[in-house]
Design an enzyme around this catalytic site. Structure first.
Site, short mmCIF file in Angstrom:
data_model
loop_
_atom_site.label_atom_id
_atom_site.label_comp_id
_atom_site.label_asym_id
_atom_site.label_seq_id
_atom_site.Cartn_x
_atom_site.Cartn_y
_atom_site.Cartn_z
N SER A 139 0.97 -1.13 -0.01
CA SER A 139 0.51 -0.12 -0.12
C SER A 139 0.85 1.18 -0.18
O SER A 139 1.94 1.08 0.81
CB SER A 139 -0.62 -0.22 0.71
N TYR A 153 -2.57 -0.17 10.58
CA TYR A 153 -2.42 -1.00 8.89
C TYR A 153 -1.20 -0.61 7.75
O TYR A 153 0.12 -1.26 7.51
CB TYR A 153 -4.04 -0.04 8.19
#
Length: 247
Positions: A139, A153
């Site tokens: 990501s 995350y």
């Protein structure tokens, strides 16, 4: 030339989107996820539209023994695996220190520890074959530590990116390739209720950008490349007080 491509977390979102793109290109698919009924619906659609083979298995990637079992089973059924895409993950973290340790632990375990199991299983198969392509879906949040609900995350994805780079370093002079994908804001059913984010694209656009980068066997790719490549560079140099406003 058609390839045998394994995708985890293929029942929705970017996994499903990549499956559609690869099937349209004539590749055979090994799809796994927890929601097998969703996979069956997807297989029926893909095989009706394209001359490809689609194999399915149920898989919770946090069941590490099952990861090895499923990957080996797909290899035996298809004869080989040309590409494994480590895509399964979760993204709904919580602020640190607010009583949500178990929730954030699941984020870290699913996105990093379970990904390690997938990488171990895939590279074991690739070593035996003498070839293969490992793809890890990280990501853009991996670039910096992020505050609020993004902390766990972002940390999990940073770990995933480093895992990919370490594997790439070891296998650099072999026929086994390693790609790290850094998606930006891509709207899927998993985040459909979230507020609109800057520079976001729809799932089809995002999936196509990811597949293009994968097919090109890039080492690391921000997807879509514009504007996320320059944004990634900017994130690395911004003062932390500016990063703290994010999230």
């Amino acid at each position: 030339m058609s390839k045998n491509i394994l995708i985890t977390g293929a029942s929705s979102g970017l996994g499903e989107g990549m499956a559609r793109e690869f099937a349209a290109a004539g590749h055979n698919l090994a799809l796994c996820a927890r929601r097998v009924e969703r996979l069956k619906t997807l297989r029926k659609e893909l095989m009706a539209q394209h001359d490809v083979r689609v194999e399915l298995r149920d898989l919770d990637v946090n069941d590490h023994d099952r990861v090895f079992e499923v990957f080996r089973d797909f290899t035996a059924v298809l004869g080989s695996l040309d590409r494994v895409i480590v895509n399964a993950g979760v993204g709904d973290g919580r602020r640190i220190g607010t009583g949500h340790f178990e929730h954030n632990r699941r984020v870290m375990e699913t996105n990093l520890v379970a990904a390690l199991a997938q990488c171990e299983a895939a590279v074991e198969i690739f070593r035996a074959q003498g070839r293969g392509h490992l793809v890890l879906v990280s990501s853009m949040s991996a670039v910096r530590g992020l505050p609020r609900s993004m902390t766990a995350y972002a940390a999990s994805k940073a770990g995933l990116s480093h895992l990919a780079e370490g594997i790439r370093a070891e296998l650099m002079n072999t026929p086994i390739k390693v790609t790290t994908l850094l998606p930006g804001f891509i709207r899927t059913e998993l985040n459909e209720d979230a507020d609109k984010m800057p520079f976001e694209v729809d799932a089809q656009t995002g999936s196509r950008a990811m597949v293009r980068a994968i097919e090109a066997e890039k080492t690391t790719a921000c997807v879509p490349a514009w504007p996320w490549r320059p944004i990634g560079w900017l994130l690395k140099i911004l003062p932390l007080r500016m990063i703290a406003r994010y999230g």
